[in-house]
Scaffold this active site. Structure first.
Site, PDB file in Angstrom:
ATOM      1  N   ASP A   1      31.601  72.987  42.529  1.00 59.17           N
ATOM      2  CA  ASP A   1      32.602  74.024  42.764  1.00 59.17           C
ATOM      3  C   ASP A   1      32.267  75.261  41.944  1.00 59.17           C
ATOM      4  O   ASP A   1      31.094  75.553  41.720  1.00 59.17           O
ATOM      5  CB  ASP A   1      34.002  73.481  42.433  1.00 59.17           C
ATOM      6  CG  ASP A   1      35.069  74.016  43.381  1.00 59.17           C
ATOM      7  OD1 ASP A   1      35.319  75.231  43.342  1.00 59.17           O
ATOM      8  OD2 ASP A   1      35.654  73.230  44.146  1.00 59.17           O
TER       9      ASP A   1
ATOM     10  N   HIS B   1      39.135  78.000  41.371  1.00 62.14           N
ATOM     11  CA  HIS B   1      39.050  76.947  42.388  1.00 62.14           C
ATOM     12  C   HIS B   1      38.479  75.655  41.814  1.00 62.14           C
ATOM     13  O   HIS B   1      38.997  74.564  42.067  1.00 62.14           O
ATOM     14  CB  HIS B   1      38.181  77.466  43.534  1.00 62.14           C
ATOM     15  CG  HIS B   1      38.216  76.653  44.781  1.00 62.14           C
ATOM     16  ND1 HIS B   1      37.456  75.515  44.954  1.00 62.14           N
ATOM     17  CD2 HIS B   1      38.906  76.814  45.940  1.00 62.14           C
ATOM     18  CE1 HIS B   1      37.674  75.015  46.156  1.00 62.14           C
ATOM     19  NE2 HIS B   1      38.547  75.784  46.789  1.00 62.14           N
TER      20      HIS B   1
ATOM     21  N   SER C   1      40.263  72.157  50.648  1.00 65.78           N
ATOM     22  CA  SER C   1      39.681  72.083  49.299  1.00 65.78           C
ATOM     23  C   SER C   1      40.550  71.264  48.366  1.00 65.78           C
ATOM     24  O   SER C   1      40.046  70.629  47.437  1.00 65.78           O
ATOM     25  CB  SER C   1      39.530  73.490  48.708  1.00 65.78           C
ATOM     26  OG  SER C   1      38.382  74.132  49.169  1.00 65.78           O
TER      27      SER C   1
END
Length: 774
Positions: free
Chosen positions: A135, A216, A549
């Protein structure tokens, strides 16, 4: 030794001279990934790197050398150089580096996890399992990554804590046991455009290290394996105890995505290589194709890297993409990947739009600023003028003289939802109502807006526009209601979640299952505010995000728990346990619905169903798949042995009798029939083998819910297991007459096959599709 040293020094000088020459003559370079048959390396070269640097590309052009999940290298080269290398007899495949995109708590309880019993306690919360997260990096200081009361790092761990900007070895601990960053592909992407690598990194918004400048990666890592964090919330929303699905699992972070440029295949493949070599047990990758097109497996580095991992016993969980609700939008299609769609949980953040005539419309919002306190404001819709950019509230599209002091309707699309609110705020607007279009339907997600704002569905959006047209003085206010629990129905398939059928090989149902992916609370970075906008200076320890996600790391954490409880299970067995025990009903005890329309959902929406960990720990039977099975599948879809070797690294030998792709031992069944105008019914047969992982002496009986207009038979209809007998095979025959099939809007009909011993229910979805409709 002296000879070798002189020889390689000479080669290096030749390569360097070549590099200088090509820099002056070849202006256009791009990054390519080369799959090389490693078995053909001449013995004179001590390593593959020496071979590549002497026979293929000059050393300064090579970015990554792959030797674990993939054999080959990536390099930035001119088209002429690529063409020349492609002719080398040891080169099996060449593909251009592609940019990928990120597929952007209470959820563990919603999955059936309980503190004192079940999978959490039986697996010790996953304490001996290592989860690798691909990520944007991690913000290591968060409470979610504390190593308090954790035991020593597993001895098999071979990874490292890579130092870089504002990140050092002391940022790792017994929880965050490893961190790496991969930047060469990212830098080469700029260099190929004539941008010097040294200027590629904007140090004001990014870190050249594993530290997370985006948020994220911190969010997905803590969703999969975050520790218990008490008094957690996002500005008061979703207050409570935040925790990941596998709270004691160890984390290894692989930063492959960069805030301003995305994620590049060459870096992702290098991360797969490192993670498997390091010793991870689970890989979580919430990344997918940035162009909306799925590549064949032999041209897809995520599929190739994942195969290398799965073939070594590493479970790989991937996101299904956020391009729903349209059909055939699911991504990450390889059958060895576990592909995860998104559903809602029983928590929401309601906001109510109150019209001047007293009507009330439901919406959602995470706005945490000063409330409107019931004050009514004029309501306008900039799109009424017919200017497309104004209807979407794009940058510089709104006239402050018209917007100032008003609440503005903005339509969804073309720019980030929160960015539209910022445009309204800059133009002097008081608030925003974000209205879905027909494509998004009624699917809503909450956002931490910078001004009073909420999202409403397409029906409410149309009603508001009609109100503006009919009222002489349209006014409105927004009432923010905070956090609401016990929402029904839940789960609901999120409107954005990628949908089937599988556009690559429809014989394999994708997505595999869904997991919580809407309004998920998890840890966040200090580098940006909760909206991610540069102008958002707020700091928050946790943030609430939606996307597949967010669903993917739920399954990654679940796999960590199952791996801890059942160390001998293969990745396919773990996926099977999740799929065959998944739920297809909601908390009203009714069939699950689809968010954008409110209609019943199908296996094209949710795969096998919604993850249910209370049952997955003890599935009874599993559908296992070996490496040879995957090779036979690739043979069945007409991949040549050389092409298969691109994926598997090992020279392949296909069976003399061509296998059927639908006979891969998958937990789901997809029957494809060609439409005909004459003739009678046609049949498809499917062979499956189940492994008993429950009581040694068990008898399972088949129960079929046949798709409408279809006949399904199972032989044998009873599977008996005794001491020493752990595997049983059966044949499913699906018979349909395409002249009389009544298909739904997706072009399919749906049913199921369940095996039960009175305690366990092992359910496989059945999908019947008509090809080439008349």
């Amino acid at each position: 030794m002296a000879f070798y040293s002189i020889f390689f020094f000479f080669l290096f000088l030749c390569g360097f001279a070549s590099h200088v020459f090509t820099d002056s003559t070849e202006k256009t370079v791009k990054t390519f990934i080369f799959r090389v048959d490693s078995n053909t390396k001449p013995s004179i070269f001590p390593t593959h790197y020496h071979w590549y640097a002497s026979e293929f590309a000059d050393p300064l052009a090579i970015l990554h050398v792959y030797d674990t999940v993939f054999h080959g290298f990536s390099a930035s080269l001119s088209p002429e150089q690529v063409s020349s290398i492609s002719q080398h007899p040891s080169v099996l495949a060449v593909f251009e580096d592609r940019r990928r995109e990120l597929h952007t708590t209470r959820s563990p309880q919603f999955l059936g996890l309980r503190n004192q019993r079940g999978l959490w306690s039986d697996s010790d919360y996953g304490s001996d399992v290592i989860v690798g997260v691909f990520d944007t990096g991690i913000w290591p200081e968060r409470r979610s990554f504390s190593d308090k009361n954790l035991g020593p790092v597993p001895k098999r761990w071979k990874g490292t804590c890579e130092a870089g900007e504002k990140f050092s070895a002391i940022n790792c601990n017994r929880k965050l046991i490893g961190a790496r960053f991969f930047i060469k592909g990212h830098e080469a992407s700029g260099a190929s455009s004539g941008v010097p690598p040294i200027t590629l990194m904007n140090d004001t918004v990014e870190y050249r290290s594993p530290r997370d400048a985006d948020g994220h990666g911190t969010h997905t890592a803590s969703t999969a394996a975050g520790r218990y964090s008490f008094q957690a919330s996002m500005a008061g929303y979703a207050a409570g105890v935040a925790k990941g699905v596998a709270p004691k699992a160890r984390l290894a972070v692989y930063k492959v995505c960069w805030k301003e440029s995305g994620c590049f295949d060459s870096d992702i493949l290098a991360a797969f290589d490192s993670a498997v070599s390091d010793g991870v047990d689970v890989i979580s990758i919430s990344i997918g194709g940035g162009d909306g097109v799925s590549s064949p497996y032999y041209l897809d580095p995520i599929a190739i890297g994942a195969y290398g991992a799965v073939s070594r016993g590493v479970f790989v969980s991937s996101s299904a993409g956020n391009e729903g609700p349209s059909a055939m939008t699911v991504t990450n299609l390889a059958p060895w990947l576990t592909t995860v769609g998104a559903g809602t949980i029983d928590r929401s953040f309601p906001a109510v739009v109150i019209l001047g005539d007293g009507r009330k419309l439901s919406g959602v919002s995470l706005y945490a600023g000063a409330p409107l306190n019931g004050k009514m404001y004029p309501l306008i819709y900039p799109g009424k003028s017919g200017v497309f950019s104004a209807s979407l509230c794009m940058e510089n599209s709104l006239d402050p003289n018209i917007v100032r002091g008003k609440i503005v309707i903005c339509e969804r699309g073309n720019s980030p939802r929160v960015a539209k609110g910022l445009v309204v705020k800059k133009a002097g607007g008081v608030g925003m109502i974000l209205a879905n279009g027909a494509y998004n339907g009624e699917g809503l997600v909450g956002d931490a807006h910078l001004l009073p704002a909420c999202a409403v569905g397409a029906d409410a959006g149309n009603l508001l526009k009609k109100y503006i047209s009919s009222a002489s003085n349209p006014t409105v206010t927004i009432d923010f209601r905070g956090t609401q629990l016990g929402i029904k129905p839940a789960p609901v398939v999120a409107s954005f979640s990628g949908r089937g059928p599988n556009g690559m090989n429809p014989e394999i149902l994708k997505p595999d299952l869904i997991a919580p992916g809407v309004n998920i609370l998890a840890a966040w970075t200090d580098a940006v505010g909760p909206t991610g906008l540069d102008s958002d200076t707020r700091k928050t320890e946790f943030n609430i995000l939606s996307g597949t996600s967010m669903a993917c790391p739920h399954v990654s954490g679940a796999a960590a728990l199952l791996k801890s409880a059942h160390p001998d299970w293969s990745p396919a067995a773990i996926r099977s346990a999740m799929m065959t025990t998944a739920s297809v009903i909601d908390n009203r005890a009714r069939p699950m619905t689809e968010e954008s329309t409110g209609k019943p959902a199908t296996a094209y929406d949710f795969g096998a169903g919604h993850l249910n960990l209370e049952r997955a720990m003890d599935p009874g039977l599993v559908f296992d798949i070996t490496n040879d099975d995957y090779v036979n599948f690739l043979c069945a879809i007409d991949y040549s042995p050389k092409v298969i070797q691109v994926v598997t690294r090992i020279p392949a030998k296909c069976p003399a009798r061509k296998p059927a792709p639908e006979n891969l031992n998958y937990p789901s069944i997809a029957a494809l029939f060609a439409a005909t105008s004459k003739g009678g019914p046609s049949s498809k047969t499917f062979v499956r083998t189940v492994t008993n992982v429950g009581p040694k002496r068990s008898v399972y009986v088949a129960r079929v819910e046949a798709p409408k207009g279809v006949t399904v038979t199972v032989k044998p209809a009873t599977l008996a297991f005794a001491d020493g007998v752990t595997k049983r095979s059966f044949v499913v025959t699906v018979t349909a007459d395409t002249r009389f099939l009544v298909l739904d809007d997706s072009g399919a009909v749906f049913g199921s096959l369940s095996w039960s011993d009175g305690t366990h229910v092992v359910r496989s979805p059945i999908v019947v599709t008509q090809l080439n409709p008349l």
